[in-house]
Design an enzyme around this catalytic site. Structure first.
Site, PDB file in Angstrom:
ATOM      1  N   GLY A  13       0.774  -1.235   0.000  1.00 39.73           N
ATOM      2  CA  GLY A  13       0.000   0.000   0.000  1.00 39.73           C
ATOM      3  C   GLY A  13       0.807   1.287   0.000  1.00 39.73           C
ATOM      4  O   GLY A  13       0.324   2.324   0.457  1.00 39.73           O
ATOM      5  N   ASN A  15       1.591   3.181  -2.567  1.00 36.05           N
ATOM      6  CA  ASN A  15       0.918   4.191  -3.401  1.00 36.05           C
ATOM      7  C   ASN A  15      -0.327   4.737  -2.698  1.00 36.05           C
ATOM      8  O   ASN A  15      -0.611   5.932  -2.783  1.00 36.05           O
ATOM      9  CB  ASN A  15       0.556   3.609  -4.769  1.00 36.05           C
ATOM     10  CG  ASN A  15       1.715   3.674  -5.734  1.00 36.05           C
ATOM     11  OD1 ASN A  15       2.073   4.744  -6.225  1.00 36.05           O
ATOM     12  ND2 ASN A  15       2.347   2.533  -5.995  1.00 36.05           N
ATOM     13  N   ARG A  67     -16.167 -14.197  -9.656  1.00 35.07           N
ATOM     14  CA  ARG A  67     -15.444 -12.918  -9.505  1.00 35.07           C
ATOM     15  C   ARG A  67     -16.414 -11.741  -9.511  1.00 35.07           C
ATOM     16  O   ARG A  67     -16.208 -10.742  -8.835  1.00 35.07           O
ATOM     17  CB  ARG A  67     -14.408 -12.762 -10.624  1.00 35.07           C
ATOM     18  CG  ARG A  67     -13.227 -13.721 -10.424  1.00 35.07           C
ATOM     19  CD  ARG A  67     -12.454 -13.939 -11.697  1.00 35.07           C
ATOM     20  NE  ARG A  67     -11.927 -12.721 -12.253  1.00 35.07           N
ATOM     21  CZ  ARG A  67     -11.849 -12.461 -13.555  1.00 35.07           C
ATOM     22  NH1 ARG A  67     -12.250 -13.350 -14.436  1.00 35.07           N
ATOM     23  NH2 ARG A  67     -11.357 -11.320 -13.981  1.00 35.07           N
ATOM     24  N   MET A  92      -4.157  -6.499  -7.161  1.00 33.98           N
ATOM     25  CA  MET A  92      -3.669  -7.519  -8.090  1.00 33.98           C
ATOM     26  C   MET A  92      -4.746  -8.534  -8.469  1.00 33.98           C
ATOM     27  O   MET A  92      -4.550  -9.738  -8.360  1.00 33.98           O
ATOM     28  CB  MET A  92      -2.440  -8.211  -7.491  1.00 33.98           C
ATOM     29  CG  MET A  92      -1.297  -7.245  -7.230  1.00 33.98           C
ATOM     30  SD  MET A  92      -0.917  -6.145  -8.612  1.00 33.98           S
ATOM     31  CE  MET A  92       0.703  -6.708  -9.051  1.00 33.98           C
ATOM     32  N   ARG A  93      -5.899  -8.038  -8.913  1.00 35.74           N
ATOM     33  CA  ARG A  93      -6.927  -8.922  -9.467  1.00 35.74           C
ATOM     34  C   ARG A  93      -7.397  -8.329 -10.779  1.00 35.74           C
ATOM     35  O   ARG A  93      -7.613  -7.121 -10.872  1.00 35.74           O
ATOM     36  CB  ARG A  93      -8.128  -9.016  -8.522  1.00 35.74           C
ATOM     37  CG  ARG A  93      -7.996 -10.089  -7.484  1.00 35.74           C
ATOM     38  CD  ARG A  93      -9.159 -10.065  -6.545  1.00 35.74           C
ATOM     39  NE  ARG A  93     -10.339 -10.741  -7.072  1.00 35.74           N
ATOM     40  CZ  ARG A  93     -10.550 -12.048  -7.014  1.00 35.74           C
ATOM     41  NH1 ARG A  93      -9.658 -12.839  -6.467  1.00 35.74           N
ATOM     42  NH2 ARG A  93     -11.657 -12.578  -7.490  1.00 35.74           N
ATOM     43  N   LEU A  95     -10.067  -7.363 -13.253  1.00 34.38           N
ATOM     44  CA  LEU A  95     -11.473  -7.038 -13.022  1.00 34.38           C
ATOM     45  C   LEU A  95     -12.356  -7.622 -14.119  1.00 34.38           C
ATOM     46  O   LEU A  95     -11.925  -7.801 -15.255  1.00 34.38           O
ATOM     47  CB  LEU A  95     -11.647  -5.522 -12.976  1.00 34.38           C
ATOM     48  CG  LEU A  95     -10.840  -4.795 -11.903  1.00 34.38           C
ATOM     49  CD1 LEU A  95     -11.159  -3.311 -11.926  1.00 34.38           C
ATOM     50  CD2 LEU A  95     -11.116  -5.364 -10.519  1.00 34.38           C
ATOM     51  N   ASN A 109      -5.680   3.280 -12.553  1.00 35.00           N
ATOM     52  CA  ASN A 109      -4.732   2.249 -12.133  1.00 35.00           C
ATOM     53  C   ASN A 109      -3.329   2.803 -12.321  1.00 35.00           C
ATOM     54  O   ASN A 109      -3.084   3.605 -13.217  1.00 35.00           O
ATOM     55  CB  ASN A 109      -4.899   0.999 -13.001  1.00 35.00           C
ATOM     56  CG  ASN A 109      -3.937  -0.111 -12.596  1.00 35.00           C
ATOM     57  OD1 ASN A 109      -3.744  -0.384 -11.407  1.00 35.00           O
ATOM     58  ND2 ASN A 109      -3.324  -0.753 -13.578  1.00 35.00           N
ATOM     59  N   HIS A 111       0.649   1.519 -12.990  1.00 35.42           N
ATOM     60  CA  HIS A 111       1.382   0.340 -13.459  1.00 35.42           C
ATOM     61  C   HIS A 111       2.853   0.727 -13.628  1.00 35.42           C
ATOM     62  O   HIS A 111       3.160   1.799 -14.154  1.00 35.42           O
ATOM     63  CB  HIS A 111       0.799  -0.139 -14.796  1.00 35.42           C
ATOM     64  CG  HIS A 111       1.513  -1.339 -15.319  1.00 35.42           C
ATOM     65  ND1 HIS A 111       1.327  -2.598 -14.776  1.00 35.42           N
ATOM     66  CD2 HIS A 111       2.422  -1.487 -16.302  1.00 35.42           C
ATOM     67  CE1 HIS A 111       2.100  -3.462 -15.410  1.00 35.42           C
ATOM     68  NE2 HIS A 111       2.772  -2.808 -16.343  1.00 35.42           N
ATOM     69  N   ASP A 147      -3.998  -3.669 -17.778  1.00 37.54           N
ATOM     70  CA  ASP A 147      -3.040  -2.579 -17.942  1.00 37.54           C
ATOM     71  C   ASP A 147      -3.227  -1.871 -19.293  1.00 37.54           C
ATOM     72  O   ASP A 147      -2.255  -1.479 -19.949  1.00 37.54           O
ATOM     73  CB  ASP A 147      -1.591  -3.095 -17.778  1.00 37.54           C
ATOM     74  CG  ASP A 147      -1.372  -3.731 -16.414  1.00 37.54           C
ATOM     75  OD1 ASP A 147      -1.951  -3.237 -15.436  1.00 37.54           O
ATOM     76  OD2 ASP A 147      -0.639  -4.727 -16.326  1.00 37.54           O
TER      77      ASP A 147
HETATM   78  C1  GAR Z   1       3.269  -0.743  -7.604  1.00 36.16           C
HETATM   79  O1  GAR Z   1       4.571  -0.734  -8.119  1.00 36.16           O
HETATM   80  C2  GAR Z   1       2.246  -0.681  -8.708  1.00 36.16           C
HETATM   81  O2  GAR Z   1       2.663   0.098  -9.808  1.00 36.16           O
HETATM   82  C3  GAR Z   1       2.146  -2.144  -9.102  1.00 36.16           C
HETATM   83  O3  GAR Z   1       2.164  -2.821  -7.867  1.00 36.16           O
HETATM   84  C4  GAR Z   1       2.947  -2.082  -6.932  1.00 36.16           C
HETATM   85  C5  GAR Z   1       2.135  -1.904  -5.697  1.00 36.16           C
HETATM   86  O4  GAR Z   1       2.895  -1.330  -4.677  1.00 36.16           O
HETATM   87  N1  GAR Z   1       0.943  -2.411  -9.866  1.00 36.16           N
HETATM   88  C6  GAR Z   1       0.877  -3.270 -10.868  1.00 36.16           C
HETATM   89  O5  GAR Z   1       1.810  -3.979 -11.209  1.00 36.16           O
HETATM   90  C7  GAR Z   1      -0.469  -3.317 -11.583  1.00 36.16           C
HETATM   91  N2  GAR Z   1      -0.390  -4.051 -12.774  1.00 36.16           N
HETATM   92  P1  GAR Z   1       2.212  -0.632  -3.436  1.00 36.16           P
HETATM   93  O6  GAR Z   1       1.246  -1.656  -2.815  1.00 36.16           O
HETATM   94  O7  GAR Z   1       3.347  -0.327  -2.502  1.00 36.16           O
HETATM   95  O8  GAR Z   1       1.494   0.593  -3.910  1.00 36.16           O
END
Ligand code: GAR
Length: 200
Positions: A13, A15, A67, A92-93, A95, A109, A111, A147
């Site tokens: 978490g 971000n 889902r 990480m699911r 949708l 989102n 990425h 993505d």
């Molecule tokens: C982040 O780097 C985000 O960009 C990536 O997961 C990480 C989550 O980190 N997301 C993806 O890969 C989505 N396809 P966080 O939980 O510390 O924010």
């Protein structure tokens, strides 16, 4: 009125934390009201609570392979909290069209790549193996493909000689934490409901 925002997470978490902290500034044009996780043990849930945000798990397990039923439970929680914008932050699911359709134009989102390059997992290793000179991160509106979706903002990070996956990921993450709040602010300004007209 600032639009209310929910952040969906699955893990640490960071971000989400960056979004919540940015939104604490009085001039930030959105209010974060809820953090949801599909994983009850996501570390980010406790971080959100410490920051004063309601944080709950909506585990997928009780819904088995359904889902959409899981997403209906999430959507009910979002509606009950008056949410107008959803930020996926390490959620990480994949949708289903149900939730994507419900939040079309109002779900972001982040990425860790310069999309459309390197969707999916292991973006750092793949970029290093391909001999790329730059990597980065993208905030985009969520559509049905993984993505994919219209790009809202991107930040580039140079790939340095001798870079490792971890070093590159750490440098990209610094940019993610700056990019996501800026992209959320831009969307919030765009969809902000017109203020009530002053009385004559
Ligand atoms: C982040 O780097 C985000 O960009 C990536 O997961 C990480 C989550 O980190 N997301 C993806 O890969 C989505 N396809 P966080 O939980 O510390 O924010």
């Amino acid at each position: 009125m600032k639009p209310c925002v929910a952040v969906l997470i699955s893990g640490r978490g960071s971000n989400m934390e960056a979004l919540v902290k940015a939104a604490q500034a009085p001039e930030f044009p959105a209010k974060i009201v809820l953090v949801l996780s599909n994983k009850p043990d996501a570390a980010g849930l406790e971080i959100a609570r410490q920051l004063g945000i309601t944080a709950e798990a909506v585990p997928a397990k009780p819904f088995g392979k359904d889902r959409e039923a899981h997403e209906r439970a999430i959507d009910a929680r979002l509606q009950a909290a008056g949410v107008e914008i959803v930020c996926l932050a390490g959620y990480m699911r994949l949708l289903t069209p149900y939730l994507v359709g419900r939040w079309a134009g109002r779900m972001l989102n982040i990425h860790p790549s310069l999309l459309p390059a390197y969707p999916g997992l292991d973006t750092y290793a793949r970029a290093l193996a391909a001999g790329e000179q730059k990597h980065g991160c993208t905030v985009h509106l969520v559509t049905e493909g993984m993505d994919e979706g219209p790009i809202v903002a991107q930040a580039e990070v140079p790939i340095l000689p001798g870079d490792t996956e971890d070093a590159l990921a750490a440098r990209v993450l610094v940019q993610e934490h700056l990019l996501y709040p800026a992209a959320l602010a831009a969307l919030a300004e765009k969809i902000r409901l017109p203020e009530a007209a002053p009385r004559p």
